[in-house]
Design a protein around this motif. Sequence first.
Motif, PDB file in Angstrom:
ATOM      1  N   LEU A   1      32.447  42.885  45.046  1.00 37.40           N
ATOM      2  CA  LEU A   1      33.904  42.913  44.883  1.00 37.40           C
ATOM      3  C   LEU A   1      34.583  43.948  45.776  1.00 37.40           C
ATOM      4  N   GLY A   2      33.948  44.291  46.883  1.00 41.70           N
ATOM      5  CA  GLY A   2      34.547  45.217  47.839  1.00 41.70           C
ATOM      6  C   GLY A   2      34.663  46.634  47.318  1.00 41.70           C
ATOM      7  N   ARG A   3      33.814  47.003  46.360  1.00 44.02           N
ATOM      8  CA  ARG A   3      33.892  48.315  45.736  1.00 44.02           C
ATOM      9  C   ARG A   3      32.500  48.934  45.657  1.00 44.02           C
ATOM     10  N   GLN A   4      32.485  50.257  45.518  1.00 44.52           N
ATOM     11  CA  GLN A   4      31.219  50.929  45.302  1.00 44.52           C
ATOM     12  C   GLN A   4      30.844  50.829  43.826  1.00 44.52           C
ATOM     13  N   LYS A   5      29.630  51.226  43.497  1.00 41.02           N
ATOM     14  CA  LYS A   5      29.072  50.981  42.172  1.00 41.02           C
ATOM     15  C   LYS A   5      29.916  51.568  41.038  1.00 41.02           C
ATOM     16  N   GLY A   6      30.313  52.814  41.148  1.00 39.91           N
ATOM     17  CA  GLY A   6      31.072  53.461  40.078  1.00 39.91           C
ATOM     18  C   GLY A   6      32.417  52.798  39.843  1.00 39.91           C
ATOM     19  N   HIS A   7      33.103  52.482  40.928  1.00 39.10           N
ATOM     20  CA  HIS A   7      34.409  51.829  40.817  1.00 39.10           C
ATOM     21  C   HIS A   7      34.262  50.430  40.225  1.00 39.10           C
ATOM     22  N   ARG A   8      33.246  49.710  40.658  1.00 41.06           N
ATOM     23  CA  ARG A   8      33.021  48.353  40.161  1.00 41.06           C
ATOM     24  C   ARG A   8      32.698  48.360  38.673  1.00 41.06           C
ATOM     25  N   GLU A   9      31.856  49.292  38.226  1.00 41.48           N
ATOM     26  CA  GLU A   9      31.501  49.351  36.816  1.00 41.48           C
ATOM     27  C   GLU A   9      32.686  49.717  35.941  1.00 41.48           C
ATOM     28  N   SER A  10      33.500  50.677  36.383  1.00 46.84           N
ATOM     29  CA  SER A  10      34.663  51.039  35.565  1.00 46.84           C
ATOM     30  C   SER A  10      35.713  49.947  35.582  1.00 46.84           C
ATOM     31  N   MET A  11      35.858  49.214  36.679  1.00 48.65           N
ATOM     32  CA  MET A  11      36.812  48.109  36.726  1.00 48.65           C
ATOM     33  C   MET A  11      36.379  47.001  35.765  1.00 48.65           C
ATOM     34  N   LEU A  12      35.085  46.665  35.756  1.00 55.39           N
ATOM     35  CA  LEU A  12      34.596  45.630  34.847  1.00 55.39           C
ATOM     36  C   LEU A  12      34.728  46.073  33.390  1.00 55.39           C
ATOM     37  N   ALA A  13      34.500  47.352  33.112  1.00 61.17           N
ATOM     38  CA  ALA A  13      34.669  47.857  31.745  1.00 61.17           C
ATOM     39  C   ALA A  13      36.132  47.752  31.322  1.00 61.17           C
ATOM     40  N   ASN A  14      37.046  48.104  32.209  1.00 65.71           N
ATOM     41  CA  ASN A  14      38.480  48.007  31.891  1.00 65.71           C
ATOM     42  C   ASN A  14      38.908  46.554  31.689  1.00 65.71           C
ATOM     43  N   LEU A  15      38.400  45.653  32.525  1.00 65.10           N
ATOM     44  CA  LEU A  15      38.711  44.234  32.341  1.00 65.10           C
ATOM     45  C   LEU A  15      38.149  43.724  31.016  1.00 65.10           C
ATOM     46  N   ALA A  16      36.956  44.164  30.650  1.00 69.69           N
ATOM     47  CA  ALA A  16      36.348  43.736  29.388  1.00 69.69           C
ATOM     48  C   ALA A  16      37.148  44.240  28.196  1.00 69.69           C
ATOM     49  N   VAL A  17      37.605  45.482  28.257  1.00 66.85           N
ATOM     50  CA  VAL A  17      38.429  46.027  27.174  1.00 66.85           C
ATOM     51  C   VAL A  17      39.731  45.244  27.063  1.00 66.85           C
ATOM     52  N   SER A  18      40.347  44.925  28.182  1.00 65.76           N
ATOM     53  CA  SER A  18      41.588  44.146  28.163  1.00 65.76           C
ATOM     54  C   SER A  18      41.356  42.754  27.583  1.00 65.76           C
ATOM     55  N   LEU A  19      40.248  42.136  27.942  1.00 66.87           N
ATOM     56  CA  LEU A  19      39.938  40.809  27.421  1.00 66.87           C
ATOM     57  C   LEU A  19      39.702  40.854  25.912  1.00 66.87           C
ATOM     58  N   ILE A  20      39.040  41.878  25.432  1.00 64.12           N
ATOM     59  CA  ILE A  20      38.794  42.009  23.995  1.00 64.12           C
ATOM     60  C   ILE A  20      40.109  42.241  23.250  1.00 64.12           C
ATOM     61  N   GLU A  21      40.980  43.065  23.800  1.00 64.87           N
ATOM     62  CA  GLU A  21      42.244  43.378  23.127  1.00 64.87           C
ATOM     63  C   GLU A  21      43.223  42.207  23.153  1.00 64.87           C
ATOM     64  N   HIS A  22      43.354  41.559  24.308  1.00 63.77           N
ATOM     65  CA  HIS A  22      44.389  40.537  24.476  1.00 63.77           C
ATOM     66  C   HIS A  22      43.875  39.117  24.334  1.00 63.77           C
ATOM     67  N   LYS A  23      42.576  38.918  24.335  1.00 67.90           N
ATOM     68  CA  LYS A  23      41.911  37.616  24.189  1.00 67.90           C
ATOM     69  C   LYS A  23      42.102  36.696  25.393  1.00 67.90           C
ATOM     70  N   ARG A  24      42.991  37.032  26.308  1.00 71.59           N
ATOM     71  CA  ARG A  24      43.215  36.220  27.506  1.00 71.59           C
ATOM     72  C   ARG A  24      43.859  37.099  28.571  1.00 71.59           C
ATOM     73  N   ILE A  25      43.269  37.115  29.773  1.00 73.33           N
ATOM     74  CA  ILE A  25      43.849  37.904  30.860  1.00 73.33           C
ATOM     75  C   ILE A  25      43.877  37.064  32.130  1.00 73.33           C
ATOM     76  N   SER A  26      44.731  37.450  33.047  1.00 81.26           N
ATOM     77  CA  SER A  26      44.842  36.786  34.335  1.00 81.26           C
ATOM     78  C   SER A  26      44.250  37.708  35.400  1.00 81.26           C
ATOM     79  N   THR A  27      43.366  37.164  36.222  1.00 81.63           N
ATOM     80  CA  THR A  27      42.721  37.953  37.269  1.00 81.63           C
ATOM     81  C   THR A  27      42.256  37.006  38.373  1.00 81.63           C
ATOM     82  N   THR A  28      41.604  37.558  39.378  1.00 76.72           N
ATOM     83  CA  THR A  28      41.088  36.696  40.432  1.00 76.72           C
ATOM     84  C   THR A  28      39.814  36.006  39.935  1.00 76.72           C
ATOM     85  N   THR A  29      39.491  34.896  40.544  1.00 75.26           N
ATOM     86  CA  THR A  29      38.333  34.119  40.113  1.00 75.26           C
ATOM     87  C   THR A  29      37.030  34.890  40.321  1.00 75.26           C
TER      88      THR A  29
END
Length: 168
Positions: free
Chosen positions: A10-38
């Motif tokens: 995803l054009g990112r280094q390991k730490g940035h990629r892991e924290s981005m995926l964690a933030n997306l996962a938290v958003s998905l759990i809270e909102h049940k539906r999110i919009s992002t790139t494929t």
Amino acid sequence: MRHNKKFNHLGRQKGHRESMLANLAVSLIEHKRISTTTAKARELRKYIEPLMTKSKETDSAKLTNNYRTVFSYLQNKEAVTELFKVIAPKIANRAGGYTRIIKTGFRLNDAAEMCFIELVDFNENMMKAGAAPKKATKTRRSSKKKAAAEVESAEAPAIEAPAENAAE
């Protein structure tokens, strides 16, 4: 060499990629539906589905360990609690495939392919409609007769019932 390294960076280094995926996962759990790139949605699916499988465990000995494991990935106590208390009972009878990706088109800015990623058991629109909308049955009959019958019924005056207490 990149032998057997098949995940998307995803054009990112390991730490940035892991924290981005964690933030997306938290958003998905809270909102049940999110919009992002494929591309992000596909990686998020690989990231969150094992965590959701861990949350389904009902054995008390493994539950504490799974809670701690999921927390180590997400680092958000409210999201982990919601995952274990709200989402896990709803997905308990599902063998897998907890998320759905719905493509929505391309972003105007950079033409990135956009999509919704949502939790399957939490989409109210799909739950109300049932499994699938019913398709109209096709017949070989002429539609001219049907259209003529509808026009005649529309032109016929409607007969009104007399009102019983109109004089009062």
